[in-house]
Scaffold this motif. Sequence first.
Motif, PDB file in Angstrom:
ATOM      1  N   LEU A 123       0.837  -1.191   0.000  1.00 11.92           N
ATOM      2  CA  LEU A 123       0.000   0.000   0.000  1.00 11.92           C
ATOM      3  C   LEU A 123       0.876   1.246   0.000  1.00 11.92           C
ATOM      4  O   LEU A 123       1.565   1.529   0.977  1.00 11.92           O
ATOM      5  CB  LEU A 123      -0.928   0.007   1.219  1.00 11.92           C
ATOM      6  N   SER A 128       5.890  -0.030  -5.398  1.00 14.17           N
ATOM      7  CA  SER A 128       4.593  -0.319  -6.008  1.00 14.17           C
ATOM      8  C   SER A 128       4.557   0.184  -7.445  1.00 14.17           C
ATOM      9  O   SER A 128       5.364   1.031  -7.855  1.00 14.17           O
ATOM     10  CB  SER A 128       3.469   0.338  -5.213  1.00 14.17           C
ATOM     11  N   ASN A 167      -1.181  -0.754  -6.399  1.00 17.71           N
ATOM     12  CA  ASN A 167      -0.436  -1.225  -5.233  1.00 17.71           C
ATOM     13  C   ASN A 167       0.349  -2.516  -5.466  1.00 17.71           C
ATOM     14  O   ASN A 167       0.906  -3.073  -4.518  1.00 17.71           O
ATOM     15  CB  ASN A 167      -1.389  -1.426  -4.053  1.00 17.71           C
TER      16      ASN A 167
END
Length: 300
Positions: A123, A128, A167
């Motif tokens: 997250l 990511s 993510n």
Amino acid sequence: MGSAMYAPTATSSGDAAGGNGATHTVIVAPSQGVLRYVPFALNASVGDTIFFMWGANNHTVTKSSALTPCNKTSDALFASGTHDKDFTFTQVVNSTDPTFFYCATPGHCAKGMFGIINPPNTLQGSTSVGAMMQSVAANLQNSDVKAYAAYTTTQTAGTSAANWGTNMDIGSMPEWAHASVMENVLYTRNLLAANPDILKDDGSVDLSSMSTTPMMIPADVTAALQNAASADGASGSSDSAAATGTAASSPDAAASTGTSESQSTGNGAGSLAASKMLVVLSLSLLLSSCCRCEHLGRVV
């Protein structure tokens, strides 16, 4: 997908020939010349069945790994062999660890044809997809990623598909594969924007509607960019100059946001410039796959 989280792509409540959980459909090359798995990545639970269905000829589904996504693994290997349109291949999930697979047809994986079951996620992490899109696009060797990110920003603006895959954590993958991951994520976003009914409110991708509704298949990266360039040229120099001044259509603007998930609004799926093909995959064909299924294995 507001939360940018993956969720199971359930197309049925179960499969008598497979596991005792949900069945998740993955299309192997949705049309000839489109070297993608659709969806590129999905989540599945232990006992679920992954149902691979060929949409084009001369492809495989072969297990690989994060470190070597284009080479078959010796660890609990599964391999479909090379097959053509309408072939099916089923695997049962025994672990929720990330599982990579690719097309072993020479040259296909190098062009981005690989996928992931239960991809790692972080997250807002530094590795990511969202955090790394800018740096990957800025690499001069990845000029297509930069242009395709800008193109995708325009095509998905105002849709829930715009943030799909944000993510996903690519930190465990080799650097050379990062551009391919970005292209796969961006392609999936374009496909979801073109087929909004298959992207559900909870972020899941439900392909069951293919039994009654044709699925729009966007052109792959190179063809999409060529088509977009041709359309820009035909629209006249004044329109092109105006387009480069907007955040939605400028490659520099799209790449400089820090992520590919900008807050821009404007034309959505209805204005896709890429050529598309209508593909109808019969649900009855999906659910009666046992007659064509070459192998029933387990994903471990």
